[in-house]
Design a protein around this motif. Sequence first.
Motif, PDB file in Angstrom:
ATOM      1  N   UNK A   5      -0.131  -2.758  -3.874  1.00 49.22           N
ATOM      2  CA  UNK A   5       1.167  -2.508  -3.861  1.00 49.22           C
ATOM      3  C   UNK A   5       1.536  -2.556  -5.230  1.00 49.22           C
ATOM      4  N   UNK A   6       2.533  -1.591  -5.636  1.00 51.22           N
ATOM      5  CA  UNK A   6       3.084  -1.688  -7.166  1.00 51.22           C
ATOM      6  C   UNK A   6       4.316  -1.452  -7.303  1.00 51.22           C
ATOM      7  N   UNK A   7       4.898  -2.682  -7.670  1.00 52.87           N
ATOM      8  CA  UNK A   7       5.952  -2.811  -8.214  1.00 52.87           C
ATOM      9  C   UNK A   7       7.194  -2.472  -6.888  1.00 52.87           C
ATOM     10  N   UNK A   8       7.002  -3.368  -5.675  1.00 49.53           N
ATOM     11  CA  UNK A   8       7.812  -3.084  -4.660  1.00 49.53           C
ATOM     12  C   UNK A   8       8.979  -3.698  -4.782  1.00 49.53           C
ATOM     13  N   UNK A   9       9.970  -3.024  -4.414  1.00 48.44           N
ATOM     14  CA  UNK A   9      11.438  -3.779  -4.772  1.00 48.44           C
ATOM     15  C   UNK A   9      12.063  -3.273  -3.488  1.00 48.44           C
ATOM     16  N   UNK A  10      13.007  -4.176  -2.864  1.00 51.95           N
ATOM     17  CA  UNK A  10      13.922  -3.928  -1.717  1.00 51.95           C
ATOM     18  C   UNK A  10      15.066  -4.694  -2.006  1.00 51.95           C
ATOM     19  N   UNK A  11      16.097  -3.840  -1.731  1.00 54.27           N
ATOM     20  CA  UNK A  11      17.512  -4.482  -1.781  1.00 54.27           C
ATOM     21  C   UNK A  11      18.216  -4.461  -0.597  1.00 54.27           C
ATOM     22  N   UNK A  12      18.688  -5.422  -0.135  1.00 51.90           N
ATOM     23  CA  UNK A  12      19.805  -5.164   0.924  1.00 51.90           C
ATOM     24  C   UNK A  12      21.163  -5.393   0.234  1.00 51.90           C
ATOM     25  N   UNK A  13      21.655  -4.488   0.271  1.00 47.40           N
ATOM     26  CA  UNK A  13      23.206  -4.514  -0.542  1.00 47.40           C
ATOM     27  C   UNK A  13      22.781  -4.675  -1.995  1.00 47.40           C
ATOM     28  N   UNK A  14      23.584  -5.921  -2.282  1.00 47.81           N
ATOM     29  CA  UNK A  14      23.346  -6.175  -3.733  1.00 47.81           C
ATOM     30  C   UNK A  14      22.177  -7.222  -3.881  1.00 47.81           C
ATOM     31  N   UNK A  15      21.796  -7.541  -2.759  1.00 48.43           N
ATOM     32  CA  UNK A  15      20.490  -8.611  -2.780  1.00 48.43           C
ATOM     33  C   UNK A  15      19.336  -8.184  -2.859  1.00 48.43           C
ATOM     34  N   UNK A  16      18.637  -8.568  -3.823  1.00 43.68           N
ATOM     35  CA  UNK A  16      17.019  -7.972  -4.057  1.00 43.68           C
ATOM     36  C   UNK A  16      16.106  -9.161  -3.357  1.00 43.68           C
ATOM     37  N   UNK A  17      15.584  -8.629  -2.169  1.00 46.74           N
ATOM     38  CA  UNK A  17      14.739  -9.561  -1.147  1.00 46.74           C
ATOM     39  C   UNK A  17      13.205  -9.364  -1.789  1.00 46.74           C
ATOM     40  N   UNK A  18      13.031  -8.281  -2.616  1.00 47.94           N
ATOM     41  CA  UNK A  18      11.721  -7.962  -3.048  1.00 47.94           C
ATOM     42  C   UNK A  18      11.797  -7.736  -4.625  1.00 47.94           C
ATOM     43  N   UNK A  19      11.266  -8.196  -5.473  1.00 53.17           N
ATOM     44  CA  UNK A  19      11.301  -8.012  -7.001  1.00 53.17           C
ATOM     45  C   UNK A  19      10.122  -7.566  -7.573  1.00 53.17           C
ATOM     46  N   UNK A  20       9.851  -6.211  -7.621  1.00 51.16           N
ATOM     47  CA  UNK A  20       8.723  -5.597  -8.391  1.00 51.16           C
ATOM     48  C   UNK A  20       7.373  -6.479  -8.186  1.00 51.16           C
ATOM     49  N   UNK A  21       7.270  -6.384  -6.696  1.00 48.68           N
ATOM     50  CA  UNK A  21       5.910  -7.201  -6.419  1.00 48.68           C
ATOM     51  C   UNK A  21       4.616  -6.269  -6.279  1.00 48.68           C
ATOM     52  N   UNK A  22       3.672  -6.628  -7.010  1.00 45.38           N
ATOM     53  CA  UNK A  22       2.444  -6.005  -7.059  1.00 45.38           C
ATOM     54  C   UNK A  22       1.046  -6.714  -6.542  1.00 45.38           C
ATOM     55  N   UNK A  23       0.227  -6.330  -6.088  1.00 45.48           N
ATOM     56  CA  UNK A  23      -1.011  -6.939  -5.620  1.00 45.48           C
ATOM     57  C   UNK A  23      -2.012  -6.055  -5.177  1.00 45.48           C
ATOM     58  N   UNK A  24      -3.393  -6.496  -5.000  1.00 45.63           N
ATOM     59  CA  UNK A  24      -4.277  -5.834  -4.515  1.00 45.63           C
ATOM     60  C   UNK A  24      -5.056  -6.740  -3.570  1.00 45.63           C
ATOM     61  N   UNK A  25      -5.527  -6.124  -2.387  1.00 46.78           N
ATOM     62  CA  UNK A  25      -6.128  -6.920  -1.462  1.00 46.78           C
ATOM     63  C   UNK A  25      -7.259  -6.036  -1.159  1.00 46.78           C
ATOM     64  N   UNK A  26      -8.734  -6.919  -1.251  1.00 50.21           N
ATOM     65  CA  UNK A  26      -9.983  -6.257  -0.756  1.00 50.21           C
ATOM     66  C   UNK A  26     -10.174  -5.996   0.548  1.00 50.21           C
ATOM     67  N   UNK A  27     -11.047  -4.972   1.067  1.00 47.06           N
ATOM     68  CA  UNK A  27     -11.330  -4.809   2.530  1.00 47.06           C
ATOM     69  C   UNK A  27     -11.972  -5.924   2.978  1.00 47.06           C
ATOM     70  N   UNK A  28     -11.257  -6.252   4.211  1.00 44.34           N
ATOM     71  CA  UNK A  28     -11.699  -7.285   5.236  1.00 44.34           C
ATOM     72  C   UNK A  28     -11.430  -8.705   4.814  1.00 44.34           C
TER      73      UNK A  28
END
Length: 352
Positions: A5-28
């Motif tokens: 995931x790279x820079x995941x951002x999600x807004x509900x109206x003015x509210x930012x529920x997710x702010x530039x979330x980045x991560x990597x997950x290995x298989x399994x």
Amino acid sequence: MRIKAEGLTKRFGDFEASKEVSFEIEDGKLIGILGPSGGGKTTILRMLAGLETPDAGDIFFDGRRVNDLLPQSRGIGFVFQNYALFRHMTVFDNIAFGLTVQKRKKQEIAARVSELLELTGLRGLEKRLPHQLSGGQRQRVAFARALAPQPQLLLLDEPFAAIDAKVRKELRTWLKEMIRRLGITTIFVTHDQEEAVEVADEIMIIHGGRLEQQGTPLDIYRHPRTPFVAGFVGETTVLDRPELLKGFEEIAREARAVVRPEFVEVGTAKELSYPNASERGVVRDVYFRGKNWQVDVELDAGVVTAYRSLEQDALRPGDEVWALVHRIYAFEGETCVSLENAMKSDPMPVYI
Ligand code: ATP
């Protein structure tokens, strides 16, 4: 399946529920998303599933960008918080649901359901309706249903929330073993740190829409990177004047610190492992905790909590005691460092 995931951002109206979330997950890997209520855990899970569209950022499954793929085309299995079984369908039909929708052959469906009944320990219950099952059994049906179409990624939202404490523990162990056997990448959301620590290979701590830290449970416990993580994982007390602690005089005056009970010894000077690194304090409260005593001690730096063996003499509020603080997590602003008691490492005097 590898997840990025790279820079995941999600807004509900003015509210930012997710702010530039980045991560990597290995298989399994089995990943726990942990954090306080309202922090944005479910929002991340739903974006991975395709049930929410990010306002910014990208999601990659095995290197392929999946932002524009519909949920049913992402190769995921989803188990909801309330497991949402179909009430008028038998266990068999519930598990078969995804395969029936895909119009698989009857024989193939029967074989796959049979395999899953075996895997989830539900054999013999296939003709029952959901209301004829216990909470734990219903949860297993929900897992089996999510696994039936052989997803590459399993997403679980608070999978144990509706289950009583004892069954919950059993289910956790069961889930961990099952996931290991299947080798399927799995992400589960929880606000229960014990659950995350016991089950997950890695934990992601989410707070205020941000990813505060990702790592193995031990890594996060030993090396919290932010004040929030230090205070959220494990039992902690906060000290406002840590520079008054013996062995920690070097800390900047404005720093605050977190201490865990495991880092503190309390008792008579003779009982402590480094009397010269210890200081005087007064017992404020004593609680019986079943397997030990919890002792709260007032020091100049603030109140610290320690555990004391039931084998040792009992302490009482008001007793004068010695306290040895082995380690603290000190933070200035958003950085957090682990510091050891400097007096412990002082060379012992040599007498000739
Ligand atoms: P919980 O543990 O309570 O389920 P969470 O960490 O999973 O919490 P989310 O469900 O991701 O948190 O919600 C994060 C924030 O976004 C919350 O403040 C929530 O009220 C808000 N939120 C979530 N979904 C919506 C929506 N559809 N519309 C408006 N606000 C939303």
